[in-house]
Scaffold this motif. Sequence first.
Motif, PDB file in Angstrom:
ATOM      1  N   LEU A  34      48.613  42.254  41.307  1.00  0.00           N
ATOM      2  CA  LEU A  34      49.074  43.133  40.153  1.00  0.00           C
ATOM      3  C   LEU A  34      50.233  42.204  39.491  1.00  0.00           C
ATOM      4  O   LEU A  34      50.476  41.886  38.421  1.00  0.00           O
ATOM      5  CB  LEU A  34      49.240  44.472  39.965  1.00  0.00           C
ATOM      6  N   SER A  35      51.320  41.981  40.553  1.00  0.00           N
ATOM      7  CA  SER A  35      52.853  41.298  40.244  1.00  0.00           C
ATOM      8  C   SER A  35      52.438  39.987  39.750  1.00  0.00           C
ATOM      9  O   SER A  35      53.033  39.439  38.883  1.00  0.00           O
ATOM     10  CB  SER A  35      53.597  41.440  41.398  1.00  0.00           C
ATOM     11  N   ALA A  36      51.772  39.316  40.558  1.00  0.00           N
ATOM     12  CA  ALA A  36      51.421  37.751  40.212  1.00  0.00           C
ATOM     13  C   ALA A  36      50.628  37.698  38.828  1.00  0.00           C
ATOM     14  O   ALA A  36      51.091  36.922  37.809  1.00  0.00           O
ATOM     15  CB  ALA A  36      50.632  37.200  41.234  1.00  0.00           C
ATOM     16  N   SER A  37      49.919  38.498  38.456  1.00  0.00           N
ATOM     17  CA  SER A  37      48.804  38.454  36.930  1.00  0.00           C
ATOM     18  C   SER A  37      50.047  38.763  35.920  1.00  0.00           C
ATOM     19  O   SER A  37      50.081  38.045  34.983  1.00  0.00           O
ATOM     20  CB  SER A  37      48.080  39.611  36.978  1.00  0.00           C
ATOM     21  N   LEU A  38      50.874  40.083  36.022  1.00  0.00           N
ATOM     22  CA  LEU A  38      51.897  40.122  35.313  1.00  0.00           C
ATOM     23  C   LEU A  38      52.705  38.912  35.094  1.00  0.00           C
ATOM     24  O   LEU A  38      53.063  38.516  33.733  1.00  0.00           O
ATOM     25  CB  LEU A  38      52.861  41.205  35.491  1.00  0.00           C
ATOM     26  N   VAL A  69      52.546  32.702  30.447  1.00  0.00           N
ATOM     27  CA  VAL A  69      51.633  32.040  29.241  1.00  0.00           C
ATOM     28  C   VAL A  69      52.284  32.847  27.941  1.00  0.00           C
ATOM     29  O   VAL A  69      52.134  32.182  26.677  1.00  0.00           O
ATOM     30  CB  VAL A  69      50.316  32.757  29.408  1.00  0.00           C
ATOM     31  N   TRP A  70      52.708  34.158  27.907  1.00  0.00           N
ATOM     32  CA  TRP A  70      53.244  34.572  26.568  1.00  0.00           C
ATOM     33  C   TRP A  70      54.331  33.812  26.232  1.00  0.00           C
ATOM     34  O   TRP A  70      54.413  33.306  24.863  1.00  0.00           O
ATOM     35  CB  TRP A  70      53.492  36.053  26.858  1.00  0.00           C
ATOM     36  N   LEU A 116      57.064  29.949  22.180  1.00  0.00           N
ATOM     37  CA  LEU A 116      57.580  28.731  22.012  1.00  0.00           C
ATOM     38  C   LEU A 116      56.903  27.823  21.333  1.00  0.00           C
ATOM     39  O   LEU A 116      57.342  26.953  20.434  1.00  0.00           O
ATOM     40  CB  LEU A 116      58.216  28.262  23.573  1.00  0.00           C
ATOM     41  N   PHE A 117      55.691  27.487  21.700  1.00  0.00           N
ATOM     42  CA  PHE A 117      54.681  26.715  21.014  1.00  0.00           C
ATOM     43  C   PHE A 117      54.694  27.086  19.576  1.00  0.00           C
ATOM     44  O   PHE A 117      54.502  26.324  18.679  1.00  0.00           O
ATOM     45  CB  PHE A 117      53.323  26.552  21.611  1.00  0.00           C
TER      46      PHE A 117
END
Length: 65
Positions: free
Chosen positions: A36-40, A46-47, A52-53
């Motif tokens: 769960l931590s890694a997914s967050l 990614v967000w 930025l993009f």
Amino acid sequence: MLKKFINYCKLCYDELAHKTTWPTRSELTHSAVVVLSASLVIALVVWAMDSLFRFVMTGIYSLGM
């Protein structure tokens, strides 16, 4: 043919029931928290990259118009 399939099913059950080492509840909970931590963290990265993009592309498009 049916005898081979039944034997295969018995062997699969025997392996799952007696030869497989299942994690304890605390190990399972710890692993779930890590996932769960890694997914967050990955979702936040990614967000941030997407934001930025979008900011950069909005600036580039506004120059062209």
